[in-house]
Motif scaffolding. Structure first.
Motif, short mmCIF file in Angstrom:
data_model
loop_
_atom_site.label_atom_id
_atom_site.label_comp_id
_atom_site.label_asym_id
_atom_site.label_seq_id
_atom_site.Cartn_x
_atom_site.Cartn_y
_atom_site.Cartn_z
N THR A 18 -13.19 -23.87 -5.01
CA THR A 18 -12.46 -23.11 -6.01
C THR A 18 -11.64 -22.04 -5.31
N GLN A 19 -10.38 -21.96 -5.68
CA GLN A 19 -9.49 -20.95 -5.13
C GLN A 19 -8.96 -20.11 -6.27
N ASN A 20 -8.95 -18.81 -6.05
CA ASN A 20 -8.55 -17.87 -7.09
C ASN A 20 -7.30 -17.12 -6.71
N GLU A 21 -6.69 -16.52 -7.72
CA GLU A 21 -5.61 -15.58 -7.51
C GLU A 21 -6.18 -14.19 -7.77
N LEU A 22 -5.82 -13.24 -6.91
CA LEU A 22 -6.27 -11.86 -7.04
C LEU A 22 -5.09 -11.00 -7.48
N TYR A 23 -5.36 -10.08 -8.40
CA TYR A 23 -4.34 -9.16 -8.88
C TYR A 23 -4.79 -7.74 -8.57
N PHE A 24 -3.92 -6.98 -7.91
CA PHE A 24 -4.20 -5.59 -7.56
C PHE A 24 -3.27 -4.70 -8.37
N ASP A 25 -3.84 -3.91 -9.26
CA ASP A 25 -3.05 -3.05 -10.14
C ASP A 25 -3.52 -1.61 -9.95
N ASP A 26 -2.82 -0.89 -9.08
CA ASP A 26 -3.17 0.50 -8.76
C ASP A 26 -4.62 0.64 -8.30
N CYS A 27 -5.03 -0.20 -7.37
CA CYS A 27 -6.38 -0.11 -6.78
C CYS A 27 -6.40 1.09 -5.83
N VAL A 28 -7.24 2.05 -6.12
CA VAL A 28 -7.35 3.23 -5.27
C VAL A 28 -8.42 2.97 -4.21
N VAL B 39 0.86 -1.17 0.00
CA VAL B 39 0.00 0.00 0.00
C VAL B 39 0.90 1.22 0.00
N GLU B 40 0.58 2.18 -0.86
CA GLU B 40 1.28 3.47 -0.87
C GLU B 40 0.25 4.56 -0.63
N TYR B 41 0.68 5.64 -0.02
CA TYR B 41 -0.20 6.78 0.19
C TYR B 41 -0.17 7.68 -1.03
N ASP B 42 -1.34 8.13 -1.45
CA ASP B 42 -1.46 9.07 -2.56
C ASP B 42 -2.45 10.15 -2.14
N GLY B 43 -1.94 11.18 -1.50
CA GLY B 43 -2.81 12.21 -0.94
C GLY B 43 -3.65 11.60 0.17
N GLY B 44 -4.95 11.72 0.05
CA GLY B 44 -5.85 11.15 1.06
C GLY B 44 -6.24 9.72 0.78
N ASP B 45 -5.77 9.17 -0.32
CA ASP B 45 -6.13 7.80 -0.71
C ASP B 45 -4.96 6.85 -0.49
N LEU B 46 -5.27 5.56 -0.67
CA LEU B 46 -4.28 4.50 -0.65
C LEU B 46 -4.26 3.85 -2.02
N VAL B 47 -3.11 3.37 -2.45
CA VAL B 47 -2.99 2.65 -3.72
C VAL B 47 -2.41 1.28 -3.41
N LEU B 48 -3.15 0.24 -3.80
CA LEU B 48 -2.78 -1.15 -3.50
C LEU B 48 -2.26 -1.83 -4.77
N ASN B 49 -1.10 -2.48 -4.65
CA ASN B 49 -0.52 -3.24 -5.75
C ASN B 49 0.02 -4.57 -5.23
N GLY B 50 -0.13 -5.61 -6.05
CA GLY B 50 0.40 -6.93 -5.70
C GLY B 50 -0.55 -8.02 -6.13
N ARG B 51 -0.34 -9.19 -5.57
CA ARG B 51 -1.23 -10.30 -5.89
C ARG B 51 -1.30 -11.28 -4.73
N LYS B 52 -2.42 -11.96 -4.65
CA LYS B 52 -2.66 -12.96 -3.61
C LYS B 52 -3.15 -14.24 -4.28
#
Length: 178
Positions: free
Chosen positions: A97-107, A36-49
Motif C-alpha cells: 500500500t502506498q499513500n499520499e501525505l499532505y502537509f498543511d502548516d506542520c510546525v 519549509v519556512e522559518y517561523d521564529g525558532g520553528d519550521l513550518v512544512l507545507n506540500g504533499r508527497k
C-alpha cells in the motif's frame, strides 16, 4: 534523533519511510515543491508527497523538502504531527500500500532537520541510487525464483494424462534460460 528513532527501528518497534516523490514533478526530484519556512525558532512544512510505502504503519517519515535558501534537505516528521494527513492509500500489484501525505502548516522544531546544507541533496541522491541498485537486484532475484518455481512445476505437470513438454535451451539444458 538517533536516540529517539534508531533503538525502536532496530528493535522492530518502529518503521520510518522516505517521502520524496511529488506528482507535479515526476522523476525530477530537484524541482520538488514541498517547502519549509522559518517561523521564529520553528519550521513550518507545507506540500504533499506521493507513493510513500507503508505509510499507515510508520512512526515517522523522512521528508525531502525545499528550504528558504533553495537547498533541499530532509526533515523527520512524526506521524502524529498536527497538519499531517494520509490519504486512504492505493495497493499496487505486489500488495504494497502506498499513500499520499499532505502537509498543511506542520510546525516542527529545528532539531527535526536530518540534513540540510548546500551539498545535502546531491549526497541524498547518491544514497538513493544505491537503493535503486538494491531494488534492481530484488527484481532479478524474484524473476529467477519465479523461473525456478515454474520449471519445477513444469517438470511434474501433466495435461491430458501426459507430462507437458519443456523447451530446451540452445545447449540442450532443461533450464529455460542460459
Amino acid at each position: 534523533m538517533k536516540e529517539k528513532y534508531l533503538p525502536k527501528v532496530c528493535d522492530g518497534d518502529a518503521i520510518l519511510s522516505v517521502a520524496i516523490s511529488e506528482s507535479q514533478v515526476g522523476s525530477d526530484a530537484g524541482n520538488m515543491q514541498t517547502s519549509v519556512e522559518y517561523d521564529g525558532g520553528d519550521l513550518v512544512l507545507n506540500g504533499r508527497k506521493m507513493w510513500v510505502t507503508k505509510a499507515e504503519h510508520c512512526s515517522a517519515f523522512l521528508v525531502y523538502a525545499r528550504f528558504p535558501d533553495d537547498n533541499i534537505g530532509t526533515i523527520v516528521v512524526d506521524k502524529d504531527t498536527d497538519g499531517l494527513t494520509l490519504d486512504n492509500g492505493t495497493t499496487n500489484m505486489t500488495g504494497h500500500t502506498q499513500n499520499e501525505l499532505y502537509f498543511d502548516d506542520c510546525v516542527l522544531s529545528r532539531e527535526q532537520v536530518l540534513v540540510h546544507q548546500p551539498e545535502a541533496f546531491k549526497e541524498l541522491m547518491i544514497e538513493f541510487n544505491l537503493e535503486r541498485c538494491h531494488n534492481a537486484m530484488m527484481c532479478v532475484a524474484c524473476g529467477l525464483n519465479s523461473m525456478d518455481r515454474a520449471l519445477e512445476y513444469a517438470q511434474v505437470r501433466e495435461q491430458f494424462g501426459q507430462p507437458i513438454e519443456i523447451s530446451r535451451g540452445s545447449s540442450g539444458s532443461s533450464r529455460i534460460w542460459q
